[in-house]
Design a protein around this motif. Sequence first.
Motif, PDB file in Angstrom:
ATOM      1  N   UNK A 107      44.182  35.603  26.601  1.00  0.00           N
ATOM      2  CA  UNK A 107      45.241  35.579  27.620  1.00  0.00           C
ATOM      3  C   UNK A 107      46.064  36.865  27.589  1.00  0.00           C
ATOM      4  N   UNK A 108      46.245  37.441  26.396  1.00  0.00           N
ATOM      5  CA  UNK A 108      46.921  38.733  26.284  1.00  0.00           C
ATOM      6  C   UNK A 108      46.160  39.805  27.057  1.00  0.00           C
ATOM      7  N   UNK A 109      44.848  39.864  26.868  1.00  0.00           N
ATOM      8  CA  UNK A 109      44.039  40.868  27.569  1.00  0.00           C
ATOM      9  C   UNK A 109      44.087  40.627  29.081  1.00  0.00           C
ATOM     10  N   UNK A 110      43.975  39.387  29.499  1.00  0.00           N
ATOM     11  CA  UNK A 110      44.035  39.077  30.936  1.00  0.00           C
ATOM     12  C   UNK A 110      45.359  39.538  31.537  1.00  0.00           C
ATOM     13  N   UNK A 111      46.468  39.294  30.841  1.00  0.00           N
ATOM     14  CA  UNK A 111      47.779  39.730  31.342  1.00  0.00           C
ATOM     15  C   UNK A 111      47.843  41.248  31.457  1.00  0.00           C
ATOM     16  N   UNK A 112      47.323  41.937  30.463  1.00  0.00           N
ATOM     17  CA  UNK A 112      47.363  43.407  30.488  1.00  0.00           C
ATOM     18  C   UNK A 112      46.472  43.963  31.607  1.00  0.00           C
ATOM     19  N   UNK A 113      45.341  43.336  31.849  1.00  0.00           N
ATOM     20  CA  UNK A 113      44.487  43.767  32.962  1.00  0.00           C
ATOM     21  C   UNK A 113      45.230  43.614  34.282  1.00  0.00           C
ATOM     22  N   UNK A 114      45.901  42.485  34.462  1.00  0.00           N
ATOM     23  CA  UNK A 114      46.657  42.257  35.700  1.00  0.00           C
ATOM     24  C   UNK A 114      47.762  43.281  35.854  1.00  0.00           C
ATOM     25  N   UNK A 115      48.454  43.585  34.774  1.00  0.00           N
ATOM     26  CA  UNK A 115      49.534  44.572  34.829  1.00  0.00           C
ATOM     27  C   UNK A 115      49.001  45.955  35.175  1.00  0.00           C
ATOM     28  N   UNK A 116      47.841  46.305  34.610  1.00  0.00           N
ATOM     29  CA  UNK A 116      47.272  47.631  34.855  1.00  0.00           C
ATOM     30  C   UNK A 116      46.886  47.815  36.319  1.00  0.00           C
ATOM     31  N   UNK A 117      46.401  46.770  36.946  1.00  0.00           N
ATOM     32  CA  UNK A 117      46.016  46.854  38.367  1.00  0.00           C
ATOM     33  C   UNK A 117      47.251  46.808  39.254  1.00  0.00           C
ATOM     34  N   UNK A 118      48.203  45.956  38.896  1.00  0.00           N
ATOM     35  CA  UNK A 118      49.474  45.932  39.606  1.00  0.00           C
ATOM     36  C   UNK A 118      49.437  45.356  41.002  1.00  0.00           C
ATOM     37  N   UNK A 119      48.498  44.466  41.260  1.00  0.00           N
ATOM     38  CA  UNK A 119      48.411  43.799  42.554  1.00  0.00           C
ATOM     39  C   UNK A 119      48.449  42.295  42.302  1.00  0.00           C
ATOM     40  N   UNK A 120      49.422  41.575  42.876  1.00  0.00           N
ATOM     41  CA  UNK A 120      49.539  40.140  42.574  1.00  0.00           C
ATOM     42  C   UNK A 120      48.330  39.319  42.993  1.00  0.00           C
ATOM     43  N   UNK A 121      47.458  39.879  43.814  1.00  0.00           N
ATOM     44  CA  UNK A 121      46.260  39.149  44.220  1.00  0.00           C
ATOM     45  C   UNK A 121      45.206  39.119  43.121  1.00  0.00           C
ATOM     46  N   UNK A 122      45.337  39.980  42.120  1.00  0.00           N
ATOM     47  CA  UNK A 122      44.327  40.093  41.064  1.00  0.00           C
ATOM     48  C   UNK A 122      44.639  39.118  39.938  1.00  0.00           C
ATOM     49  N   UNK A 123      43.701  38.163  39.696  1.00  0.00           N
ATOM     50  CA  UNK A 123      43.833  37.166  38.637  1.00  0.00           C
ATOM     51  C   UNK A 123      42.633  37.284  37.692  1.00  0.00           C
ATOM     52  N   UNK A 124      42.702  38.191  36.726  1.00  0.00           N
ATOM     53  CA  UNK A 124      41.541  38.383  35.848  1.00  0.00           C
ATOM     54  C   UNK A 124      41.253  37.151  35.004  1.00  0.00           C
ATOM     55  N   UNK A 125      39.981  36.916  34.776  1.00  0.00           N
ATOM     56  CA  UNK A 125      39.524  35.799  33.942  1.00  0.00           C
ATOM     57  C   UNK A 125      38.407  36.292  33.041  1.00  0.00           C
ATOM     58  N   UNK A 126      38.577  36.073  31.729  1.00  0.00           N
ATOM     59  CA  UNK A 126      37.538  36.375  30.753  1.00  0.00           C
ATOM     60  C   UNK A 126      36.996  35.064  30.201  1.00  0.00           C
ATOM     61  N   UNK A 127      35.688  34.952  30.142  1.00  0.00           N
ATOM     62  CA  UNK A 127      35.045  33.744  29.613  1.00  0.00           C
ATOM     63  C   UNK A 127      35.031  33.823  28.086  1.00  0.00           C
ATOM     64  N   UNK A 128      35.517  32.784  27.424  1.00  0.00           N
ATOM     65  CA  UNK A 128      35.536  32.738  25.954  1.00  0.00           C
ATOM     66  C   UNK A 128      34.263  32.036  25.457  1.00  0.00           C
TER      67      UNK A 128
END
Length: 220
Positions: A107-128
Amino acid sequence: MTGAFRRVHLLVEGQTEEVVADSVIRPHLEGLGWVTSVSLVKTKRPAAGPSHKGGITGWAQVQRDVRLLLNDTSLDVLTTVFDYYAFPADCPGMADRPFGDVYERVEHVEHRLAEAVGDPRFRPNLVIHELEAWVFAAAEELGQLLGGELAARLRDDVHRAGGPELINDGPATAPSKRLLAYHPGYVKTIDGPLAVQDLGLARLRAACPHLDRWLGAFEG
């Protein structure tokens, strides 16, 4: 989901993810009222000829595809189906992951990916840890497809780990590596997706909390 017509795009890592996204995830989202499309990341764009598709090599590649897709102003949500296992070290959030359980780290990585892109439409998801963990959730179904003692071995691994998403991501012990060791004839783009389809999304979500939370965000 209620309200106006909305579009979601799933950017996926490889052919296995594409098959599962099309056959399992997409019908669910469309049943909720989302208009859904799927594409693979592009590994390179040669000067002439078609782009090569599938596989993630670094942040520049991911960022390029994400930004190109977000240029489509009709898109309401862009999400991803990327494996956390072997996710490139140069991607945002990977270098400063917190100590703790894998859910907190991902979840930390997903949050950082979203912040780096900076577009609220982007919801990154990583499969565990990788999509093959979902196949471990479908141990019985895969065993019925391939026979032998495969189902029992998968069930034992899931029990020892505490859940399919918690099977570790070592280079020799990640879910995909175990499947090939247990059944060398396993075909990841065919056998795994068939087993997951047979399991059904409801039971898959019950076994995979991170997957369940990701999909739950589309259901409000």
